[in-house]
Write an enzyme that holds these catalytic residues in place. Sequence first.
Site, PDB file in Angstrom:
ATOM      1  N   ILE A 470      49.571  40.753  39.036  1.00 26.82           N
ATOM      2  CA  ILE A 470      50.670  39.253  38.656  1.00 26.82           C
ATOM      3  C   ILE A 470      49.755  39.047  37.067  1.00 26.82           C
ATOM      4  O   ILE A 470      50.114  38.510  36.616  1.00 26.82           O
ATOM      5  CB  ILE A 470      50.656  38.159  39.413  1.00 26.82           C
ATOM      6  CG1 ILE A 470      48.610  38.515  39.812  1.00 26.82           C
ATOM      7  CG2 ILE A 470      50.881  38.957  40.700  1.00 26.82           C
ATOM      8  CD1 ILE A 470      48.377  36.548  40.401  1.00 26.82           C
ATOM      9  N   GLY A 471      49.395  40.054  36.640  1.00 28.02           N
ATOM     10  CA  GLY A 471      49.090  40.316  35.316  1.00 28.02           C
ATOM     11  C   GLY A 471      47.311  39.814  35.364  1.00 28.02           C
ATOM     12  O   GLY A 471      46.864  39.931  33.943  1.00 28.02           O
ATOM     13  N   THR A 472      46.661  40.743  36.771  1.00 32.73           N
ATOM     14  CA  THR A 472      44.809  39.991  36.886  1.00 32.73           C
ATOM     15  C   THR A 472      44.697  41.341  35.822  1.00 32.73           C
ATOM     16  O   THR A 472      43.656  42.185  35.506  1.00 32.73           O
ATOM     17  CB  THR A 472      44.527  40.218  38.419  1.00 32.73           C
ATOM     18  OG1 THR A 472      45.834  41.050  38.691  1.00 32.73           O
ATOM     19  CG2 THR A 472      44.912  38.471  38.373  1.00 32.73           C
ATOM     20  N   THR A 635      38.833  43.321  31.857  1.00 37.08           N
ATOM     21  CA  THR A 635      40.163  42.693  32.618  1.00 37.08           C
ATOM     22  C   THR A 635      38.851  41.345  33.547  1.00 37.08           C
ATOM     23  O   THR A 635      39.823  40.331  33.679  1.00 37.08           O
ATOM     24  CB  THR A 635      40.995  43.388  33.736  1.00 37.08           C
ATOM     25  OG1 THR A 635      39.884  44.174  34.508  1.00 37.08           O
ATOM     26  CG2 THR A 635      41.682  44.342  32.956  1.00 37.08           C
ATOM     27  N   GLN A 639      39.965  36.974  32.914  1.00 38.76           N
ATOM     28  CA  GLN A 639      40.516  35.931  34.203  1.00 38.76           C
ATOM     29  C   GLN A 639      39.553  35.578  33.503  1.00 38.76           C
ATOM     30  O   GLN A 639      40.352  33.958  34.713  1.00 38.76           O
ATOM     31  CB  GLN A 639      40.071  37.313  35.423  1.00 38.76           C
ATOM     32  CG  GLN A 639      41.238  37.691  36.130  1.00 38.76           C
ATOM     33  CD  GLN A 639      42.388  37.486  35.989  1.00 38.76           C
ATOM     34  OE1 GLN A 639      42.508  36.369  36.593  1.00 38.76           O
ATOM     35  NE2 GLN A 639      43.355  37.755  35.746  1.00 38.76           N
ATOM     36  N   GLY A 705      38.956  35.422  39.881  1.00 41.38           N
ATOM     37  CA  GLY A 705      39.939  34.706  39.086  1.00 41.38           C
ATOM     38  C   GLY A 705      39.748  33.360  39.350  1.00 41.38           C
ATOM     39  O   GLY A 705      39.430  32.818  38.758  1.00 41.38           O
ATOM     40  N   GLU A 706      40.274  32.876  40.893  1.00 42.53           N
ATOM     41  CA  GLU A 706      40.306  31.005  40.821  1.00 42.53           C
ATOM     42  C   GLU A 706      39.090  30.869  40.222  1.00 42.53           C
ATOM     43  O   GLU A 706      39.071  29.244  40.199  1.00 42.53           O
ATOM     44  CB  GLU A 706      40.784  31.425  42.295  1.00 42.53           C
ATOM     45  CG  GLU A 706      42.404  31.678  42.134  1.00 42.53           C
ATOM     46  CD  GLU A 706      43.089  31.654  43.597  1.00 42.53           C
ATOM     47  OE1 GLU A 706      43.346  30.961  44.353  1.00 42.53           O
ATOM     48  OE2 GLU A 706      42.097  32.894  44.650  1.00 42.53           O
TER      49      GLU A 706
HETATM   50 MO1  MOS Z   1      46.781  31.560  44.284  1.00 44.13          MO
HETATM   51  S1  MOS Z   1      46.274  30.089  44.524  1.00 44.13           S
HETATM   52  O1  MOS Z   1      45.753  32.066  46.000  1.00 44.13           O
HETATM   53  O2  MOS Z   1      47.983  32.275  44.082  1.00 44.13           O
END
Ligand code: MOS
Length: 744
Positions: A470-472, A635, A639, A705-706
């Site tokens: 998804i762009g990651t 990458t 992120q 990421g998150e």
């Molecule tokens: Mo994410 S909010 O786990 O796409």
Amino acid sequence: MNVNSTVIGKPISRVDGRLKTTGAARYAADHRPVEGRPLHAVLVKSSIASGRITGFDLSALQSMSGFVRFVSHLDGALIRTIKNPVDGAFAAGEEYTPFENDRVHFVGQHIGLVVAQTLEVAEAAAKAVVVDYETSAARIEFADPTAEVRQPDLYNTGEELQVSRGHVEAGLVEAVEIVKATYTTPIEHHNPIEPSATLAVWDGDHLTIYDATQGSVNDKNYVAFGMSVDPKNVRVLNPFIGGGFGCKGFTWPHTLIAAAAARAVEQPVLLVLSRKDMYTSCGHRPYTEQEVTLAADADGVLTATRHRTQSYRSLVGDHVEPCGMTTAMLYQCDNLEVTHSVRVLNRPSGTPLRSPGEAPGTFALESAMDELAEKLGMDPVDLRRRNHTDIDQRNGRKWSSKHLLECYDRGAEKIGWGRRKAPGQWRDGNDLVGLGMATACYPGYRMPTQTRLTLDRDGTLHVGVAVQDIGTGLYTVLAQMVAERFGTSPENVRVLIGDSDLPPGPLAGGSMTTASVAAAVDDGCRALSEKLRARLVDMGHTPGNEPLVIDGGALRSGPLSVPAAEVIPTDVHEIVAEGGSDDTYGFTGGVETDKSFYSFGAIFAEVRIDRDFGIIRVPKMTGVFDVGRVINAKTARSQMLGGMTFGIGMALMEETFIDDKTGRFVNPSLGEYYVPVNADVNEFDVEMLDIPDYDFNPFGARGLGEISNVGASAAIANAVYNATGIRVRHLPIRLDDLLEDLPR
Ligand code: MOS
């Protein structure tokens, strides 16, 4: 096990970078059916928050040249009634069936679809549809006393939302200092640059969908169910996705509507959501009100913790913003109570948005920790060290790998924490300067994943798995993983993802893809290696015990070197092996283990606030993260930069307003919903400890990421307090929150 450690961890540029920068990468709406042109579709959405549709007046449409069809609930059963979850086979953003009946539950609900020869005609026709409603009383206001209040038991991971241990009241009595405060976070929208889009193409009872989705397999199962066809007959393609942040995670009704319309008109249909559609069609992060109580003894040891979250849900979507789950886990505390309640409102449905729960939850918790440190006269970093734990407070398990204390130390050193002064005391010219920090954390998730590894006669390796980038940077990370296992360069690996016909993998959500594919790739490479060795033996070779290397078009093992073209029989062209892992981690019902898996980090922010105008700038942010082994330094860093930028947006800019009278979102556009731009982003300093977690998967990566926006908003809010002495307990923090009380 590691054949070639010169590949893993390296800052390799995206293998798909050239396709993206030249515009050759095709996103959902860029695709066209193999034959003919698609019809264009535009959604008709409800303008009332509650009631029923009593009729449509379509008279203006009939005369429009190029108008093809209007589809609505009056067309009968275009879509099979969906009860979610259905045998756990898919996750839908909303638990209702589009066009099932005449009911309206919120403003922006899909009530019809116009299909036309061109986008322009479809848009004009959608505007020309006149809808007659019978309205009923709507509950829109958050505080509406007539709204039903629910206390859901579980989050979608299976984790408990209501947690209690020890005796909070007893812990409060023991305390010398108590912070009790309410923090609020606004409605926020994902706003990926690429809007959601679906191209649906039927061929008999076979359906191909090009979809902007974070989960092709989930999409396939959902659409197959709704269309009453065998999932084998549905193929979802999503080779490139322009961001998602959660709003393309669970499948939303528009995808199903596009498929249903394409079947009804017997032609391919392309539905691209407008930016405005994106505000009501695919979720948002709901507003939260969080009451946090922290109590500590004179040494700063927590004696009681309470975190009560109130939020809301729609009538047709069950998302709960799980703000307190982090609180239940993070700091040593024997007396704790975490609760979540949701009011049922006539608002559009919420959904996970980058770090659901963690991001707004740590704004509250980590602001309260800052307030507690202030009351105790302690350094905020010391307070966190004092309450550090090596045990997951929810279940008593040890962490598989936790290096949070090093994150605090490194981050404090890098931001120059020693420069910090008492609140409101640091001036530089016309600026007030402040430093703040917060803890970051995110669960380690893993889902079952299968993969296919192939060697062709050129000596090129292929890895296929139905996951999505998804762009990651997943394309690149997969190439690196396979390259390492076969001692070759990522350039010798072709990555096939973004196609639900590939061996199944999970949603790109929960920062879990890297960790999930790691186990599957490892197993797939082992399976391919075994097949190739067996083949070498059949050919009369005696491969040694050395790992099998595939490089320069040949297979090598010790002194043995055989061209791939000889190893692979001419009649088969390639040797294929399947591998995978059925293991689940981090979700209830997963692998039985005595460990807990989590990533941690520390975020530090420096703010400068103009003394006359209260303008808040963030000249510097430092993030130090313990996320297991980093597969690609470049990458991964990107992120983290993205997440910290998200943190700036959350802290200072992002907010969706709802009109409590009508239930409409007031600012559904990038012109009026502010996100950070380059000028808002200054010096970012990102470090990852890069300590492998081999308990989690064979590559030691926990995924990332998150985590990078968790704590980021609190770090900035705490820095604002340090700069000004003004505690703002709501997000976003704007200059008008400061202006009146700024120290001059
Ligand atoms: Mo994410 S909010 O786990 O796409």
